[in-house]
Design a protein around this motif. Sequence first.
Motif, PDB file in Angstrom:
ATOM      1  N   THR A  58       1.169  -0.964  -0.065  1.00  0.00           N
ATOM      2  CA  THR A  58      -0.216  -0.251  -0.032  1.00  0.00           C
ATOM      3  C   THR A  58       1.006   1.147   0.664  1.00  0.00           C
ATOM      4  OG1 THR A  58      -0.200   0.123   2.346  1.00  0.00           O
ATOM      5  CG2 THR A  58      -1.988  -0.822   1.022  1.00  0.00           C
ATOM      6  N   ALA A  59       2.331   1.185   0.594  1.00  0.00           N
ATOM      7  CA  ALA A  59       3.044   2.321   0.215  1.00  0.00           C
ATOM      8  C   ALA A  59       2.676   3.229  -1.280  1.00  0.00           C
ATOM      9  CB  ALA A  59       4.440   1.788   0.103  1.00  0.00           C
ATOM     10  N   ALA A  60       2.764   4.815  -0.975  1.00  0.00           N
ATOM     11  CA  ALA A  60       2.521   5.441  -2.183  1.00  0.00           C
ATOM     12  C   ALA A  60       3.756   5.388  -3.770  1.00  0.00           C
ATOM     13  CB  ALA A  60       2.999   6.515  -2.327  1.00  0.00           C
ATOM     14  N   ARG A  61       5.337   5.296  -2.849  1.00  0.00           N
ATOM     15  CA  ARG A  61       6.043   4.250  -4.332  1.00  0.00           C
ATOM     16  C   ARG A  61       5.352   3.281  -4.911  1.00  0.00           C
ATOM     17  NH1 ARG A  61       8.145   4.386   0.753  1.00  0.00           N
ATOM     18  NH2 ARG A  61       9.607   2.551   1.969  1.00  0.00           N
ATOM     19  N   CYS A  62       4.958   1.936  -4.122  1.00  0.00           N
ATOM     20  CA  CYS A  62       4.460   0.593  -5.014  1.00  0.00           C
ATOM     21  C   CYS A  62       3.986   0.848  -5.412  1.00  0.00           C
ATOM     22  CB  CYS A  62       4.604  -0.688  -3.638  1.00  0.00           C
ATOM     23  SG  CYS A  62       5.697  -1.114  -3.583  1.00  0.00           S
ATOM     24  N   ARG A  63       2.621   1.146  -5.646  1.00  0.00           N
ATOM     25  CA  ARG A  63       1.872   1.623  -6.284  1.00  0.00           C
ATOM     26  C   ARG A  63       1.482   2.874  -7.371  1.00  0.00           C
ATOM     27  NH1 ARG A  63      -0.680   4.399  -0.726  1.00  0.00           N
ATOM     28  NH2 ARG A  63      -0.921   5.550  -1.884  1.00  0.00           N
ATOM     29  N   GLU A  64       2.474   3.816  -6.844  1.00  0.00           N
ATOM     30  CA  GLU A  64       2.981   4.608  -8.377  1.00  0.00           C
ATOM     31  C   GLU A  64       3.451   3.555  -9.227  1.00  0.00           C
ATOM     32  OE1 GLU A  64       4.732   8.686  -9.398  1.00  0.00           O
ATOM     33  OE2 GLU A  64       4.508   8.194  -7.351  1.00  0.00           O
ATOM     34  N   THR A  65       4.537   3.013  -8.814  1.00  0.00           N
ATOM     35  CA  THR A  65       5.340   1.773  -9.448  1.00  0.00           C
ATOM     36  C   THR A  65       4.619   1.292 -10.168  1.00  0.00           C
ATOM     37  OG1 THR A  65       7.544   2.071  -8.271  1.00  0.00           O
ATOM     38  CG2 THR A  65       7.260  -0.066  -9.674  1.00  0.00           C
ATOM     39  N   TRP A  66       3.082   0.074  -9.905  1.00  0.00           N
ATOM     40  CA  TRP A  66       2.726  -0.876 -10.011  1.00  0.00           C
ATOM     41  C   TRP A  66       1.381  -0.101 -11.300  1.00  0.00           C
ATOM     42  CZ3 TRP A  66       2.294  -4.770 -12.229  1.00  0.00           C
ATOM     43  CH2 TRP A  66       1.230  -5.440 -12.609  1.00  0.00           C
TER      44      TRP A  66
END
Length: 172
Positions: A58-66
């Motif tokens: 749920t971290a922003a950097r993971c959501r944005e990467t995905w």
Amino acid sequence: MSAETTRRVVLMRHAKADFPDGDDHERPLVERGRKDAPRVGRWIAESGSSPDQALCSTAARCRETWKLAVGELPQRPRTVYEERLYEASLGEMIAILNEVDDEVGSLVVIGHNPGLHALADALTGEADGDLLARMNRSGFPTAAAAVLTFTGSWKSVEHGIGTLTAFWTPHH
């Protein structure tokens, strides 16, 4: 799918993120990260590892990467945002994989280091060529992806079960 089905898990680290003051969970990607994320998505598609399901921190950097990577895949998999992946230990990550439905043949996990590197290393019982040495030398950098295959159900995922079949980083 039977318990003897060959399954694939793609472990993908989030792309390069900023280090602003404030909440670590909400760190955004930097420009390099926004360029690398679609590249890892293209690599996943070209490697034939397109997933049936995604588990994304749920971290922003993971959501944005995905969000940037998934647009490069031939089809959009069902995505589950899993808060337990943020700061997950190796044991917690294996427990999360053990919960995956056996209808899922191919899974991508979008998460963080050091957990993802530890998981890839722990699951690898065998590796093609020098992939394990390359992965361990690299330290699993941002936007890297490792592909492992194994036979059996997700409930059977444990140390040494998999074969590391591919490892990719955007900056060799």
